[in-house]
Motif scaffolding. Sequence first.
Motif, mmCIF file in Angstrom:
data_model
loop_
_atom_site.group_PDB
_atom_site.id
_atom_site.type_symbol
_atom_site.label_atom_id
_atom_site.label_comp_id
_atom_site.label_asym_id
_atom_site.label_seq_id
_atom_site.Cartn_x
_atom_site.Cartn_y
_atom_site.Cartn_z
ATOM 1 N N TYR A 1 38.321 -14.328 56.453
ATOM 2 C CA TYR A 1 37.415 -13.591 56.963
ATOM 3 C C TYR A 1 36.409 -14.894 57.624
ATOM 4 C CZ TYR A 1 35.973 -12.367 52.544
ATOM 5 O OH TYR A 1 35.520 -12.350 51.335
ATOM 6 N N THR B 1 44.465 -6.440 60.740
ATOM 7 C CA THR B 1 44.380 -7.844 61.333
ATOM 8 C C THR B 1 45.329 -8.664 60.484
ATOM 9 O OG1 THR B 1 42.228 -7.298 62.027
ATOM 10 C CG2 THR B 1 42.938 -9.523 62.173
ATOM 11 N N THR C 1 30.273 -12.592 55.864
ATOM 12 C CA THR C 1 31.218 -13.608 56.444
ATOM 13 C C THR C 1 30.720 -14.866 57.092
ATOM 14 O OG1 THR C 1 31.206 -12.449 58.548
ATOM 15 C CG2 THR C 1 32.679 -11.892 56.959
ATOM 16 N N SER C 2 29.316 -15.088 57.217
ATOM 17 C CA SER C 2 28.595 -16.022 57.992
ATOM 18 C C SER C 2 27.920 -17.216 57.018
ATOM 19 C CB SER C 2 27.755 -15.512 58.945
ATOM 20 O OG SER C 2 26.961 -14.891 58.692
ATOM 21 N N THR D 1 35.880 -8.325 60.041
ATOM 22 C CA THR D 1 36.560 -9.463 60.708
ATOM 23 C C THR D 1 37.964 -9.614 60.400
ATOM 24 O OG1 THR D 1 34.048 -10.476 60.162
ATOM 25 C CG2 THR D 1 35.928 -11.977 60.815
#
Length: 265
Positions: free
Chosen positions: A127, A185, A5-6, A180
């Motif tokens: 995300y 979510t 996710t980064s 995430t």
Amino acid sequence: MTSKTSEVGKQYSDSQKLAARARIKSKYKIAEVGWYPWVARQLPLQARDRALDIGCGPGWFWEAVVSVLPERLDLTLADLSPGMVQEAIERCQTLPFTSVQGRQADASALPFEEGSFDAVIAMHMLYHLPAPAKGIAETYRMLKPGGFLAVTTSGARNMRKMYELTTVFGSSPSDPAAATFGFDTADRLMRSQFGNVTMSQHPARLRITEPEDVFLALTSYPPGDGAKEPQLAALRKAIGSAFQLGNGVLEVDKEDGPFLSRKVA
Ligand SMILES: C[S@@+](CC[C@H](N)C(=O)[O-])C[C@H]1O[C@@H](n2cnc3c(N)ncnc32)[C@H](O)[C@@H]1O
């Protein structure tokens, strides 16, 4: 700890790293209907709709499903990565849409006219946002009254048997995307913004027969893509043991699905 996710700029300057993960799914997926066609069936698109795909990546989705979509769509392809936008435009501009436009854009601050789209699609990308709720609020702002948002993401048990192998890097044994912005979510944030949400899960699993494909997928994103030799050797060993345990096969459950919300007219 960095993860799938980064480091978005590095991961998605073009489609190469994404392709390593996509390959394992297209090569080994067992599903009655493939992911993209199955998602397309869930979208309540209508002829002449104006659709925005945010985080469009290389535009694979539209190429795969154009033949089953309603006619005369005006398609806007947007992504944070200029390389992805360019690739998506090249792939989609000759497809039978009424128009195809591309724009580099951040889902956290969409640069389009308010209330100008019938459909906004955000597939496996929320995300990546520091605040997915902000991205969802932006899609709401972009939609005409009566328009819909379609978001796809993964659940907490998605490809668990594969992600368990990343513990050799000190990573968590589950899909970082789901950690995430997983099913719970997505449901909560979309319901809170739109007042309604429905979800369906794509029935699919993987039956992987080549250990090297698992290695390539798990080293296509951080921290695997920057791992040093001892960690890579540990990963190869863990993959080898998992295949041995399955008599040469790694059986992996999938957990992915689209969430749909409507902007009340
Ligand atoms: C996993 S890929 C998904 C691609 C495509 N939606 C699909 O499902 O085939 C995630 C995409 O989101 C894009 N992205 C990441 N952060 C973004 C942001 N803040 N705004 C727009 N796009 C973003 C990446 O560049 C990448 O192309």
